[in-house]
Design an enzyme around this catalytic site. Structure first.
Site, PDB file in Angstrom:
ATOM      1  N   HIS A  30       0.709  -1.209   0.071  1.00 38.63           N
ATOM      2  CA  HIS A  30       0.161   0.028   0.046  1.00 38.63           C
ATOM      3  C   HIS A  30       0.943   1.428   0.089  1.00 38.63           C
ATOM      4  CE1 HIS A  30      -3.955  -1.947   0.316  1.00 38.63           C
ATOM      5  NE2 HIS A  30      -3.297  -2.789   1.151  1.00 38.63           N
ATOM      6  N   ASP A  32       2.315   2.170  -2.873  1.00 35.10           N
ATOM      7  CA  ASP A  32       2.670   2.556  -4.407  1.00 35.10           C
ATOM      8  C   ASP A  32       1.738   3.921  -4.628  1.00 35.10           C
ATOM      9  OD1 ASP A  32       0.153   1.141  -4.561  1.00 35.10           O
ATOM     10  OD2 ASP A  32       0.796   0.225  -6.487  1.00 35.10           O
ATOM     11  N   GLY A 117      -8.134 -13.432  -7.561  1.00 37.90           N
ATOM     12  CA  GLY A 117      -8.601 -12.414  -6.462  1.00 37.90           C
ATOM     13  C   GLY A 117      -7.716 -13.072  -5.274  1.00 37.90           C
ATOM     14  N   ALA A 118      -6.337 -13.428  -5.413  1.00 44.70           N
ATOM     15  CA  ALA A 118      -5.439 -13.803  -4.609  1.00 44.70           C
ATOM     16  C   ALA A 118      -4.461 -13.116  -4.078  1.00 44.70           C
ATOM     17  CB  ALA A 118      -5.160 -15.325  -4.993  1.00 44.70           C
ATOM     18  N   GLY A 119      -4.365 -11.961  -4.580  1.00 41.54           N
ATOM     19  CA  GLY A 119      -3.349 -10.958  -4.280  1.00 41.54           C
ATOM     20  C   GLY A 119      -2.127 -11.054  -5.087  1.00 41.54           C
ATOM     21  N   SER A 122      -3.446 -10.975 -10.658  1.00 42.07           N
ATOM     22  CA  SER A 122      -4.049 -11.441 -12.040  1.00 42.07           C
ATOM     23  C   SER A 122      -4.554 -10.449 -12.851  1.00 42.07           C
ATOM     24  CB  SER A 122      -5.008 -12.724 -11.738  1.00 42.07           C
ATOM     25  OG  SER A 122      -6.117 -12.024 -10.999  1.00 42.07           O
ATOM     26  N   SER A 123      -5.300  -9.437 -12.364  1.00 41.31           N
ATOM     27  CA  SER A 123      -5.891  -8.515 -13.064  1.00 41.31           C
ATOM     28  C   SER A 123      -4.887  -7.845 -13.996  1.00 41.31           C
ATOM     29  CB  SER A 123      -6.714  -7.623 -12.257  1.00 41.31           C
ATOM     30  OG  SER A 123      -6.268  -6.777 -11.432  1.00 41.31           O
ATOM     31  N   ASP A 166       1.727  -3.336  -9.504  1.00 40.66           N
ATOM     32  CA  ASP A 166       1.345  -4.416  -9.978  1.00 40.66           C
ATOM     33  C   ASP A 166       1.905  -4.431 -11.670  1.00 40.66           C
ATOM     34  OD1 ASP A 166       0.366  -4.944  -7.628  1.00 40.66           O
ATOM     35  OD2 ASP A 166      -1.694  -4.935  -8.403  1.00 40.66           O
ATOM     36  N   TYR A 218     -10.390  -1.256  -0.432  1.00 37.20           N
ATOM     37  CA  TYR A 218      -9.247  -0.686  -1.169  1.00 37.20           C
ATOM     38  C   TYR A 218      -9.285   0.670  -1.374  1.00 37.20           C
ATOM     39  CZ  TYR A 218      -5.053  -0.273  -4.161  1.00 37.20           C
ATOM     40  OH  TYR A 218      -4.025   0.094  -4.897  1.00 37.20           O
TER      41      TYR A 218
HETATM   42  C1  GLA Z   1      -3.166  -3.994  -5.333  1.00 38.58           C
HETATM   43  C2  GLA Z   1      -3.222  -2.636  -6.125  1.00 38.58           C
HETATM   44  C3  GLA Z   1      -1.605  -2.395  -5.980  1.00 38.58           C
HETATM   45  C4  GLA Z   1      -1.001  -2.069  -4.558  1.00 38.58           C
HETATM   46  C5  GLA Z   1      -1.325  -3.296  -3.880  1.00 38.58           C
HETATM   47  C6  GLA Z   1      -1.050  -2.959  -2.214  1.00 38.58           C
HETATM   48  O1  GLA Z   1      -2.446  -5.250  -5.639  1.00 38.58           O
HETATM   49  O2  GLA Z   1      -3.358  -3.208  -7.356  1.00 38.58           O
HETATM   50  O3  GLA Z   1      -1.525  -1.017  -6.721  1.00 38.58           O
HETATM   51  O4  GLA Z   1      -1.696  -0.731  -3.938  1.00 38.58           O
HETATM   52  O5  GLA Z   1      -2.618  -3.644  -3.967  1.00 38.58           O
HETATM   53  O6  GLA Z   1       0.092  -2.754  -2.108  1.00 38.58           O
END
Ligand code: GLA
Length: 383
Positions: A30, A32, A117-119, A122-123, A166, A218
């Site tokens: 968090h 970026d 959706g697992a962090g 993927s998007s 990302d 978010y």
């Molecule tokens: C998601 C967002 C990123 C970043 C992270 C948290 O992956 O797409 O831009 O903010 O959460 O670090």
């Protein structure tokens, strides 16, 4: 194989193949969208796309999502806000905003092994891979930075007000290196990853997170940070990013924001300090120090930024109880998703089993755990 699937579905040989990876983030969560430094890396889980074209004034995308066995037809007028198809529709909108339009029919087959959706972003892999492919097919020669920003714009249009970590991880990563991205000026550099006796594990809590939506958790976190920065700049116009604010600034904000927001903002300042320490630990090959920072980051994400959930807390807190674990923390936006473990390589398999068993006992959820290798970013090949 995706090439065969493409032929079978579209009766045409693919002309281009693009591979876009998922990512982990070692530290700097968090940060970026707060202009801070982040330390992500692409991993060997990816989305693959094949493309073929045929002349047509309609300029339509015909898409087949192989693992979901779903089809979609999207033209530049399609308006979609939900599901994977929305990313395709919104990518066309983002390109159009920059006067880039597809000028032919394009058939796209895609498949992959990044859990959704697992962090693991993927998007971002979807948007970057798609835009890279469209750029190559039309000879637009878009730079990696421009593709990253177009992919971010696509996500914003789809409802997630994300930063650029990302997309940069997908576009700029290099095998055997951690990407250092300074979000204040988008400068990138690569830090060699020398901890060869260690492995990164991802344990998927199987609780899906959802970043998009005007009121998503978010987007709310980002709004708190933006409010804090705006308030700060009224008094200290020299502060350009929240990540570079100091304790003096935080004290000032205490008179202007509710305590819960101050706690969240204090996480941003502390995480920024941890990233500098993490960089040193990586350079010195100090797994213990890095692992310790990962635990601290999880604690901050859980108690201060409040983006962990009981499942990811439990998984991260298992770390110190298991032999061979250096550190663990939730990764990505939070609210579910994966927990990243830094472990002794030789003990990796056993650690996955132990975590799986303990998580199943308490939550009744069959987690998936896997080792990941630090890999190259996006690649594209004419066929
Ligand atoms: C998601 C967002 C990123 C970043 C992270 C948290 O992956 O797409 O831009 O903010 O959460 O670090």
């Amino acid at each position: 194989m995706i090439e065969l699937k493409h032929k079978e579905i579209f009766q045409a040989a693919p002309q281009l193949k693009v591979i876009a990876p998922g990512r982990i983030n070692i530290l700097g969560e968090h940060l970026d969208y707060n202009g801070g430094v982040v330390l992500p890396a692409a991993v060997n889980r990816s989305l693959e796309f094949t493309f073929s074209t045929s002349p047509s004034a309609e300029a339509t995308l015909f898409i087949y999502a192989s693992s979901l066995n779903e089809h979609a037809t999207i033209d530049p007028k399609s308006k979609l806000t939900r599901g994977w198809m929305a990313y395709f529709a919104n990518a066309l909108v983002a390109l159009k905003e920059e006067s880039l339009s597809i000028d032919q029919d394009i058939s796209i087959c895609f498949d992959g092994n990044i859990p959704l959706g697992a962090g693991m972003s993927s998007s971002a892999a979807l948007c970057c891979g798609l835009i890279q492919g469209l750029s190559d097919l039309h000879h637009w020669s878009l730079s990696p930075a421009r593709i990253a920003k177009l992919a971010q714009r696509t996500e914003h249009l789809t409802g997630a007000n994300c930063g650029l970590m990302d997309q940069y991880a997908v576009m700029f990563s290099k095998e055997g290196h951690i990407l250092k991205l300074d979000n204040s000026d988008l400068a990138t550099s690569l830090i060699p990853w020398n901890l060869s006796d260690t492995s990164f594990l991802l344990i998927n809590s199987k609780v899906d997170h959802q970043l998009a939506g005007t009121d998503s958790d978010y987007n709310q976190r980002r709004a708190v940070c933006e409010k804090g920065l705006a308030l700060l700049q009224q008094k200290f116009p020299e502060v350009q990013h929240l990540a570079t604010a100091t304790s003096i600034h935080l004290t000032y904000l205490m008179d202007h924001m509710i305590p819960d927001d101050i706690i969240k903002i204090s996480y941003v300042l502390e995480e920024t300090a941890r990233v500098s320490e993490a960089e040193v630990a990586i350079q010195q090959g100090d797994a213990k120090a890095l692992g310790h920072l990962m635990y601290q980051t999880h604690k901050g994400l859980s108690e201060k930024y409040q983006v962990a959930i009981p499942e990811t807390d439990f998984l991260a807190n298992l770390g110190p109880l298991i032999d061979g674990v250096y550190g663990a923390r939730m990764v990505g936006a939070g609210f579910g998703g994966c927990v990243l473990f830094l472990v002794e390589k030789a003990k990796a398999k056993r650690i996955i089993e132990q975590v799986h068993r303990k998580y199943l006992d308490l939550f009744g959820i069959d987690s998936t755990g896997f080792e990941v290798e630090i890999s190259d970013g996006v690649s594209s090949r004419l066929m």
